[in-house]
Every structure is written in structure tokens, then in C-alpha cells.
Design a protein around this motif. Structure first.
Motif, PDB file in Angstrom:
ATOM      1  N   ASN A   1       0.827  -1.204   0.000  1.00  0.00           N
ATOM      2  CA  ASN A   1       0.000   0.000   0.000  1.00  0.00           C
ATOM      3  C   ASN A   1       0.865   1.259   0.000  1.00  0.00           C
ATOM      4  O   ASN A   1       0.455   2.287  -0.554  1.00  0.00           O
ATOM      5  CB  ASN A   1      -0.963   0.002   1.181  1.00  0.00           C
TER       6      ASN A   1
ATOM      7  N   GLN B   1      -6.113   4.397 -13.209  1.00  0.00           N
ATOM      8  CA  GLN B   1      -5.901   3.333 -12.230  1.00  0.00           C
ATOM      9  C   GLN B   1      -5.215   2.111 -12.839  1.00  0.00           C
ATOM     10  O   GLN B   1      -4.452   1.431 -12.160  1.00  0.00           O
ATOM     11  CB  GLN B   1      -7.238   2.927 -11.599  1.00  0.00           C
TER      12      GLN B   1
ATOM     13  N   GLU C   1      -5.292  -1.640  -1.156  1.00  0.00           N
ATOM     14  CA  GLU C   1      -6.058  -0.533  -1.708  1.00  0.00           C
ATOM     15  C   GLU C   1      -6.140  -0.648  -3.230  1.00  0.00           C
ATOM     16  O   GLU C   1      -5.217  -1.130  -3.867  1.00  0.00           O
ATOM     17  CB  GLU C   1      -5.421   0.778  -1.278  1.00  0.00           C
ATOM     18  N   GLY C   2      -7.243  -0.188  -3.802  1.00  0.00           N
ATOM     19  CA  GLY C   2      -7.579  -0.195  -5.227  1.00  0.00           C
ATOM     20  C   GLY C   2      -6.558  -0.721  -6.214  1.00  0.00           C
ATOM     21  O   GLY C   2      -6.562  -1.913  -6.542  1.00  0.00           O
ATOM     22  N   PRO C   3      -5.667   0.143  -6.723  1.00  0.00           N
ATOM     23  CA  PRO C   3      -4.732  -0.318  -7.750  1.00  0.00           C
ATOM     24  C   PRO C   3      -3.723  -1.334  -7.224  1.00  0.00           C
ATOM     25  O   PRO C   3      -3.206  -2.138  -7.988  1.00  0.00           O
ATOM     26  CB  PRO C   3      -4.047   0.960  -8.234  1.00  0.00           C
TER      27      PRO C   3
ATOM     28  N   ARG D   1      -4.476  -3.768  -5.114  1.00  0.00           N
ATOM     29  CA  ARG D   1      -5.203  -5.045  -5.219  1.00  0.00           C
ATOM     30  C   ARG D   1      -5.169  -5.540  -6.669  1.00  0.00           C
ATOM     31  O   ARG D   1      -4.940  -6.724  -6.928  1.00  0.00           O
ATOM     32  CB  ARG D   1      -6.641  -4.888  -4.744  1.00  0.00           C
ATOM     33  N   ALA D   2      -5.395  -4.631  -7.614  1.00  0.00           N
ATOM     34  CA  ALA D   2      -5.367  -5.021  -9.030  1.00  0.00           C
ATOM     35  C   ALA D   2      -3.985  -5.520  -9.431  1.00  0.00           C
ATOM     36  O   ALA D   2      -3.858  -6.498 -10.179  1.00  0.00           O
ATOM     37  CB  ALA D   2      -5.790  -3.842  -9.908  1.00  0.00           C
TER      38      ALA D   2
END
Length: 69
Positions: free
Chosen positions: A3, A15, A51-53, A55-56
């Protein structure tokens, strides 16, 4: 730690570009044991604390690991 890397890419508006940058950073600079650990964490928990990106990015790493197996 992942993170924290994501925070560096937070200014990236796209993103998908951020996620790719995070994935590349982790592949280049993390020890293989660290990469394995975060992929295992993702597989076990779905990356709930990522968090968002981030996790991706880890999802992409997990998919790469699965494809190589």
C-alpha cells in the motif's frame, strides 16, 4: 508495504496505469519470497487490506503465478 508503493502511484489518474506500475515495481524489486507471500495473502483473503490499484496489481501477479504453474 504494498500500500505504501500504491501511495507513490496515487497521483496517476489512470488506475490501470497505476496498477501496472505497482506490479512492475513489485516484480523488479521484491524478493521472490515476498512476492509469493503477498500472492498467497491475496489468494487467501482476496486482498481485503490492499487498496484499489494495489489489489489489481497483486491480482495480476497472482494470475501470472497461476498461468506459470
Amino acid at each position: 508495504m504494498a500500500n505504501d508503493i500504491g501511495a507513490f502511484f496515487a497521483s496517476e489518474a489512470d488506475q490501470a496505469v497505476a496498477a501496472e506500475g505497482i506490479r512492475q515495481h513489485i516484480r523488479r524489486f521484491w524478493d521472490p519470497r515476498m512476492r509469493s507471500a503477498i500472492v498467497a495473502y491475496f489468494k487467501e483473503t482476496g486482498g481485503v487490506e490492499l487498496e484499489g490499484p494495489v489489489r489489481a496489481a497483486i491480482q495480476r501477479l497472482a494470475e501470472e503465478t497461476t498461468a506459470k504453474a
